[in-house]
Each structure stands twice: as C-alpha cells, then as structure tokens.
Design a protein around this motif. Structure first.
Motif, PDB file in Angstrom:
ATOM      1  N   PHE A 175       0.851  -1.186   0.000  1.00  0.00           N
ATOM      2  CA  PHE A 175       0.000   0.000   0.000  1.00  0.00           C
ATOM      3  C   PHE A 175       0.889   1.239   0.000  1.00  0.00           C
ATOM      4  CE2 PHE A 175       0.735  -0.557   4.520  1.00  0.00           C
ATOM      5  CZ  PHE A 175       0.746   0.719   5.056  1.00  0.00           C
ATOM      6  N   PRO A 176       0.417   2.330  -0.616  1.00  0.00           N
ATOM      7  CA  PRO A 176       1.209   3.562  -0.684  1.00  0.00           C
ATOM      8  C   PRO A 176       1.093   4.361   0.599  1.00  0.00           C
ATOM      9  CG  PRO A 176      -0.835   3.855  -1.890  1.00  0.00           C
ATOM     10  CD  PRO A 176      -0.836   2.431  -1.386  1.00  0.00           C
ATOM     11  N   GLY A 177       2.219   4.901   1.041  1.00  0.00           N
ATOM     12  CA  GLY A 177       2.230   5.740   2.234  1.00  0.00           C
ATOM     13  C   GLY A 177       2.555   7.175   1.890  1.00  0.00           C
ATOM     14  N   THR A 178       3.098   7.889   2.848  1.00  0.00           N
ATOM     15  CA  THR A 178       3.487   9.282   2.641  1.00  0.00           C
ATOM     16  C   THR A 178       4.724   9.353   1.753  1.00  0.00           C
ATOM     17  OG1 THR A 178       4.771   9.201   4.694  1.00  0.00           O
ATOM     18  CG2 THR A 178       2.504  10.021   4.834  1.00  0.00           C
ATOM     19  N   TRP A 179       5.154  10.561   1.456  1.00  0.00           N
ATOM     20  CA  TRP A 179       6.338  10.771   0.625  1.00  0.00           C
ATOM     21  C   TRP A 179       7.010  12.058   1.063  1.00  0.00           C
ATOM     22  CZ3 TRP A 179       1.286  11.033  -0.846  1.00  0.00           C
ATOM     23  CH2 TRP A 179       0.796  12.290  -1.217  1.00  0.00           C
ATOM     24  N   LEU A 180       8.188  12.302   0.522  1.00  0.00           N
ATOM     25  CA  LEU A 180       8.943  13.505   0.861  1.00  0.00           C
ATOM     26  C   LEU A 180       8.666  14.610  -0.148  1.00  0.00           C
ATOM     27  CD1 LEU A 180      12.346  11.862   1.839  1.00  0.00           C
ATOM     28  CD2 LEU A 180      10.649  12.852   3.387  1.00  0.00           C
ATOM     29  N   GLU A 181       8.452  15.816   0.369  1.00  0.00           N
ATOM     30  CA  GLU A 181       8.199  16.981  -0.468  1.00  0.00           C
ATOM     31  C   GLU A 181       9.275  18.030  -0.236  1.00  0.00           C
ATOM     32  OE1 GLU A 181       4.272  18.096   0.802  1.00  0.00           O
ATOM     33  OE2 GLU A 181       3.332  16.963  -0.837  1.00  0.00           O
ATOM     34  N   ALA A 182       9.650  18.723  -1.303  1.00  0.00           N
ATOM     35  CA  ALA A 182      10.638  19.795  -1.196  1.00  0.00           C
ATOM     36  C   ALA A 182       9.996  21.011  -0.543  1.00  0.00           C
ATOM     37  CB  ALA A 182      11.168  20.155  -2.577  1.00  0.00           C
ATOM     38  N   VAL A 183      10.615  21.485   0.551  1.00  0.00           N
ATOM     39  CA  VAL A 183      10.100  22.650   1.273  1.00  0.00           C
ATOM     40  C   VAL A 183      11.277  23.493   1.735  1.00  0.00           C
ATOM     41  CG1 VAL A 183       8.789  23.465   3.275  1.00  0.00           C
ATOM     42  CG2 VAL A 183       8.063  21.396   2.084  1.00  0.00           C
ATOM     43  N   GLY A 184      11.350  24.721   1.234  1.00  0.00           N
ATOM     44  CA  GLY A 184      12.376  25.654   1.691  1.00  0.00           C
ATOM     45  C   GLY A 184      13.795  25.151   1.584  1.00  0.00           C
ATOM     46  N   GLY A 185      14.132  24.496   0.510  1.00  0.00           N
ATOM     47  CA  GLY A 185      15.500  24.010   0.322  1.00  0.00           C
ATOM     48  C   GLY A 185      15.771  22.672   0.983  1.00  0.00           C
ATOM     49  N   GLY A 186      14.775  22.131   1.674  1.00  0.00           N
ATOM     50  CA  GLY A 186      14.929  20.816   2.302  1.00  0.00           C
ATOM     51  C   GLY A 186      13.776  19.913   1.909  1.00  0.00           C
ATOM     52  N   GLU A 187      13.551  18.886   2.685  1.00  0.00           N
ATOM     53  CA  GLU A 187      12.456  17.968   2.433  1.00  0.00           C
ATOM     54  C   GLU A 187      11.636  17.760   3.697  1.00  0.00           C
ATOM     55  OE1 GLU A 187      13.695  14.941  -1.091  1.00  0.00           O
ATOM     56  OE2 GLU A 187      14.664  14.588   0.844  1.00  0.00           O
ATOM     57  N   ARG A 188      10.335  17.609   3.495  1.00  0.00           N
ATOM     58  CA  ARG A 188       9.437  17.396   4.623  1.00  0.00           C
ATOM     59  C   ARG A 188       8.428  16.323   4.251  1.00  0.00           C
ATOM     60  NH1 ARG A 188       5.816  22.356   6.524  1.00  0.00           N
ATOM     61  NH2 ARG A 188       4.587  21.643   4.744  1.00  0.00           N
ATOM     62  N   CYS A 189       7.970  15.588   5.255  1.00  0.00           N
ATOM     63  CA  CYS A 189       6.986  14.547   5.015  1.00  0.00           C
ATOM     64  C   CYS A 189       5.688  15.153   4.481  1.00  0.00           C
ATOM     65  CB  CYS A 189       6.712  13.772   6.298  1.00  0.00           C
ATOM     66  SG  CYS A 189       5.598  12.349   6.066  1.00  0.00           S
ATOM     67  N   CYS A 215       2.858  14.432   5.186  1.00  0.00           N
ATOM     68  CA  CYS A 215       1.829  14.542   6.226  1.00  0.00           C
ATOM     69  C   CYS A 215       1.762  15.950   6.799  1.00  0.00           C
ATOM     70  CB  CYS A 215       2.067  13.525   7.339  1.00  0.00           C
ATOM     71  SG  CYS A 215       3.485  13.896   8.418  1.00  0.00           S
ATOM     72  N   GLY A 216       2.807  16.753   6.566  1.00  0.00           N
ATOM     73  CA  GLY A 216       2.821  18.140   7.017  1.00  0.00           C
ATOM     74  C   GLY A 216       3.326  18.345   8.421  1.00  0.00           C
ATOM     75  N   GLU A 217       3.668  17.265   9.139  1.00  0.00           N
ATOM     76  CA  GLU A 217       4.156  17.371  10.515  1.00  0.00           C
ATOM     77  C   GLU A 217       5.661  17.645  10.497  1.00  0.00           C
ATOM     78  OE1 GLU A 217       4.832  17.920  14.044  1.00  0.00           O
ATOM     79  OE2 GLU A 217       2.743  17.353  13.658  1.00  0.00           O
ATOM     80  N   PRO A 218       6.090  18.829  10.961  1.00  0.00           N
ATOM     81  CA  PRO A 218       7.518  19.159  10.926  1.00  0.00           C
ATOM     82  C   PRO A 218       8.389  18.181  11.709  1.00  0.00           C
ATOM     83  CG  PRO A 218       6.210  21.125  11.350  1.00  0.00           C
ATOM     84  CD  PRO A 218       5.280  19.955  11.471  1.00  0.00           C
ATOM     85  N   ALA A 219       7.852  17.620  12.779  1.00  0.00           N
ATOM     86  CA  ALA A 219       8.622  16.700  13.613  1.00  0.00           C
ATOM     87  C   ALA A 219       8.238  15.247  13.357  1.00  0.00           C
ATOM     88  CB  ALA A 219       8.427  17.041  15.086  1.00  0.00           C
ATOM     89  N   CYS A 220       7.845  14.924  12.136  1.00  0.00           N
ATOM     90  CA  CYS A 220       7.403  13.570  11.796  1.00  0.00           C
ATOM     91  C   CYS A 220       8.498  12.561  12.141  1.00  0.00           C
ATOM     92  CB  CYS A 220       7.084  13.484  10.302  1.00  0.00           C
ATOM     93  SG  CYS A 220       6.559  11.858   9.759  1.00  0.00           S
TER      94      CYS A 220
END
Length: 220
Positions: free
Chosen positions: A33-47, A49-54
């Motif tokens: 099953f597919p889960g979350t993925w990494l997105e480019a945000v401000g020169g870095g990557e974030r989950c 899910c949008g949780e900064p402390a994921c």
C-alpha cells in the motif's frame, strides 16, 4: 555469499516506487500500500503529512484505513502509484510474512553466523536508522518473546522486536528522511520460501544480546 558481500548489496538502479510495488505484488505475492512521501520545502524535504517533527518522514501510512487499502494485485498497485508516484512502498506484516527487527550491527553479526550454520534465509532489509528486518513466516512476532525468554534473555532488553499483524514495514526504494531503505538480502527465487522464527531466533538473540552488552560497556 559472505557477510561482507551481503553488506554491500546495492539498491536496484533505476528502481521507482511504482515498479517496486508492482513487482512485490506480482512476483512475491506480498500485499502493498502507498504511504506518505517527501516533499521539497524551503530548500529541504518534509513529510507529505505536514508534521515538521514527523518520526518517519516519507515512510508511514497516510491514514488509519491502510490495512483495508492494501492489495496483492499488481494492476491495483499500478493504479495507486500512478496517482502518486512518489508515495512510499509499505508492506503489511502478519499476512504473507512477519519481520524480526534488530539493530544493524547485531543483524550483520547474526547474518554471518547464519551463513556459517547454512540456515535458510529470507529477504532482509536495512533502514536508514541502522535497523535490519528479517522476513520470516507469519506468527513470528507473537512467538518471538517467549522463544527469546527460553534462551535466557528478554526480547525488549536486547532490542529484538517482531512486526506482525496490525503493523507494516517500509520496503526499498522507500526513502526515510532522505536516505533509502535497502536490501541486505534481496528477494530472489532462492529465498522465496521463508524460514520459521524457530530457525533464526537463536543467532538473532545471541547477536542482539552481544550488541546490547557491547553498548553498555561503551557507556560505562
């Protein structure tokens, strides 16, 4: 194959989540099953899910209904990853396999011992947080604590855990926080038939106990 060679098994070149998910479903008959993925945000990557402390950025279920969305159909997997090609590839445990999770150092020590003992081994993954997961027949997670206790150790104290029904693991080429999950032992025709937990628990428990003792000595 020696342990040094095993430790250097590379991630498959050009492997994409969609291709991997379809292959796992069609060739191994594993549910995916597919889960979350990494997105480019401000020169870095974030989950995604949008949780900064994921805790597992880019590699966890994106909702509580993940078990019902899991599929063993290659065609269904293709449709799901076509909708989100960057989604992590997650495999439910407790269905066609369970997983025994140990620290990476203990895992490689156990692999070396298992090879000397000529034990049957299934696939094994390595995660970016230095963990290893050994694929075994379903039911292992429930049986492991008592089997470890019978050998004279406590599974929690030596950091040996089981993933069974109600859990899942991340499979290659999923990236967790920027680094990829890799195969320490890739799925092949040879290891299609998985071992039972009883076959692997002794070398795994021994290696985990030794690693735990070494860690205590280092901090003493």
């Amino acid at each position: 194959m020696g342990v040094t060679e095993t430790a250097q098994v590379p991630q498959q070149r050009g492997d994409h989540p969609l291709d991997a998910a379809v292959r796992y479903a069609e060739e191994r008959h594993w549910d995916v099953f597919p889960g979350t993925w990494l997105e480019a945000v401000g020169g870095g990557e974030r989950c995604s899910c949008g949780e900064p402390a994921c805790a597992l950025p880019g590699a966890h279920a994106d909702g509580p209904d993940w078990a019902g969305r899991s599929t063993g159909s290659g065609a269904a997997a293709r449709r799901m990853w076509t909708r989100q090609p960057r989604a992590s590839v997650l495999l439910p445990t407790g269905r066609t396999f369970d997983a025994l999770e140990v620290p990476e150092a203990a895992g490689f020590l156990a692999l070396a011992r298992m090879e000397r003992m000529d034990l049957t081994l299934g696939p094994v993954t390595r995660t970016p947080d230095r963990r290893m997961l050994f694929f075994v027949l379903p039911g292992a997670a429930a049986k492991a604590p008592e089997l470890v206790r019978a050998l004279g150790w406590n599974a929690e104290a030596i950091d040996l855990t089981g993933r069974g029904e109600g859990h899942y693991i991340a499979a290659p080429p999923t990236r967790i926080g920027g680094a990829a999950v890799q195969w320490a032992r890739k799925p092949t025709q040879v290891n299609r038939w998985l071992p039972d937990v009883d076959e692997l628990i002794s070398p795994l428990a021994y290696a985990c106990a030794r690693e735990a003792a070494d860690a205590r000595a280092r901090t003493a």
